[in-house]
Design an enzyme around this catalytic site. Structure first.
Site, PDB file in Angstrom:
ATOM      1  CG  ASN A   9      71.555  79.088  25.703  1.00 50.59           C
ATOM      2  OD1 ASN A   9      71.490  79.448  24.523  1.00 50.59           O
ATOM      3  ND2 ASN A   9      71.454  79.943  26.714  1.00 50.59           N
ATOM      4  CE  LYS A  11      74.867  81.044  27.440  1.00 50.25           C
ATOM      5  NZ  LYS A  11      75.503  81.541  28.640  1.00 50.25           N
ATOM      6  CG  HIS A  95      69.756  83.055  29.462  1.00 42.14           C
ATOM      7  ND1 HIS A  95      70.838  83.863  29.724  1.00 42.14           N
ATOM      8  CD2 HIS A  95      70.203  81.784  29.533  1.00 42.14           C
ATOM      9  CE1 HIS A  95      71.905  83.105  29.933  1.00 42.14           C
ATOM     10  NE2 HIS A  95      71.541  81.833  29.826  1.00 42.14           N
ATOM     11  CD  GLU A  97      74.150  84.854  28.512  1.00 42.90           C
ATOM     12  OE1 GLU A  97      73.731  84.423  27.427  1.00 42.90           O
ATOM     13  OE2 GLU A  97      74.960  84.221  29.224  1.00 42.90           O
ATOM     14  CD  GLU A 167      71.106  79.111  32.815  1.00 45.13           C
ATOM     15  OE1 GLU A 167      71.675  78.151  32.295  1.00 45.13           O
ATOM     16  OE2 GLU A 167      70.920  80.196  32.228  1.00 45.13           O
ATOM     17  N   GLY A 173      79.302  81.048  32.512  1.00 47.61           N
ATOM     18  CA  GLY A 173      80.470  81.358  31.699  1.00 47.61           C
ATOM     19  C   GLY A 173      81.712  81.713  32.507  1.00 47.61           C
ATOM     20  CB  SER A 212      80.543  76.832  35.060  1.00 45.68           C
ATOM     21  OG  SER A 212      80.806  78.173  34.682  1.00 45.68           O
TER      22      SER A 212
HETATM   23  P1  13P Z   1      77.723  78.227  30.704  1.00 49.15           P
HETATM   24  O1  13P Z   1      77.451  76.734  30.744  1.00 49.15           O
HETATM   25  O2  13P Z   1      78.613  78.643  29.593  1.00 49.15           O
HETATM   26  O3  13P Z   1      78.141  78.722  32.055  1.00 49.15           O
HETATM   27  O4  13P Z   1      76.305  78.932  30.377  1.00 49.15           O
HETATM   28  C1  13P Z   1      75.206  78.575  31.111  1.00 49.15           C
HETATM   29  C2  13P Z   1      74.009  79.197  30.494  1.00 49.15           C
HETATM   30  O5  13P Z   1      73.858  80.398  30.522  1.00 49.15           O
HETATM   31  C3  13P Z   1      73.068  78.319  29.807  1.00 49.15           C
HETATM   32  O6  13P Z   1      71.901  78.995  29.489  1.00 49.15           O
END
Ligand code: 13P
Length: 257
Positions: A9, A11, A95, A97, A167, A173, A212
């Site tokens: 992903n 983003k 997601h 976010e 997640e 992140g 992560s």
């Molecule tokens: P990270 O791997 O950067 O923590 O992000 C995970 C994520 O949100 C994947 O959709």
């Protein structure tokens, strides 16, 4: 045995030339989903068509978002039909976010899942608890609700088109990965929730871990019984790290066989 999925992903990261360079390197790596995991890349949607053209590897491309309406006056949105017309057939839904930054409600998420299935997309539905919910010890109940409110209305055939990504928000992140113990607890719980609700398809739904996940911890995470791969953010932006994560999934699958 469920086949593993390793998904990137991206983003809102990478410029077009960086995306193209990534894809060229990935194409040179002779990935094969017949021997390795399924690999899916979720780039920003504007790059998908170009990446499909550049790609010679066994990789699928998905969109990070789509709107549930078929067409019309929805400025700034992209429909599933439009994505399909450029060769995209996988979607991320729910997601954290999008839930927080873009106020996506459970009812919108449900409509997106329905639109995805109606357009024959494979779906990765993301769920995850906040730190405060985990600290209250309410994470399992929360996750069960978040899962079922999005898929309870589906039939066995429809749910077979869905994968789940667990997640935890506090791990996204942050460099703070959930421990193997925490991951096992949640993934085993989600598996039994799925089987209770969908006795036929529940055992085949793939449950990915995200938060992560990187080239250093992928191996031990993927070795957990109900971890069927990973949804990778930060570490998926570097093709060498991403390839190491794919390799980890490959190794674990080989040992499981
Ligand atoms: P990270 O791997 O950067 O923590 O992000 C995970 C994520 O949100 C994947 O959709």
């Amino acid at each position: 045995m469920r086949k593993k999925i390793v998904a990137a992903n991206w983003k809102m990261n990478l410029l077009q030339h960086e995306a193209a360079t990534f894809m060229t390197s990935l194409s040179e790596s002779s990935l094969s989903s017949s021997t390795g995991p399924d690999v899916v890349v979720f780039p920003p949607s504007i790059y998908i068509e170009n990446l499909i053209t550049l790609n010679t590897a066994d990789v699928r491309f998905g969109a990070q978002n789509a709107y549930f309406k078929e067409s019309g006056a929805y400025t700034g949105e992209i429909s599933f039909g439009q994505l399909k017309s450029i060769g995209c057939s996988v979607i991320l839904v729910g997601h954290s976010e999008r839930r927080t930054e873009f106020s996506e409600s459970p009812s919108v998420i449900k409509k997106k899942i329905d639109a995805a299935l109606g357009n024959d997309f494979d779906c990765i539905l993301c769920i995850g608890e906040s730190l405060s919910i985990r600290e209250m010890g309410a994470h399992l109940e929360f996750l069960k609700n978040q899962l079922l409110e999005s898929i309870e209305h589906l039939n066995e055939n429809q749910v077979a088109k869905i994968s789940i990504a667990y997640e935890p928000i506090w791990a996204i992140g942050t460099g703070l990965t959930a421990t193997v113990h925490q991951v096992n607890e949640v993934h085993d719980f989600l598996r039994s929730t799925l089987i209770d609700k969908f006795p036929e398809a529940g055992n085949n739904v793939r449950i990915l871990y995200g938060g992560s996940c990187n080239e250093e911890n992928a191996n031990e995470l993927f070795a957990c019984l109900n971890v069927d791969g990973g949804l990778i953010g930060g570490a998926s932006l570097d093709v060498n790290k991403f390839l190491k994560i794919i390799h980890a999934a490959n190794e674990v699958s080989r040992i499981e066989h």
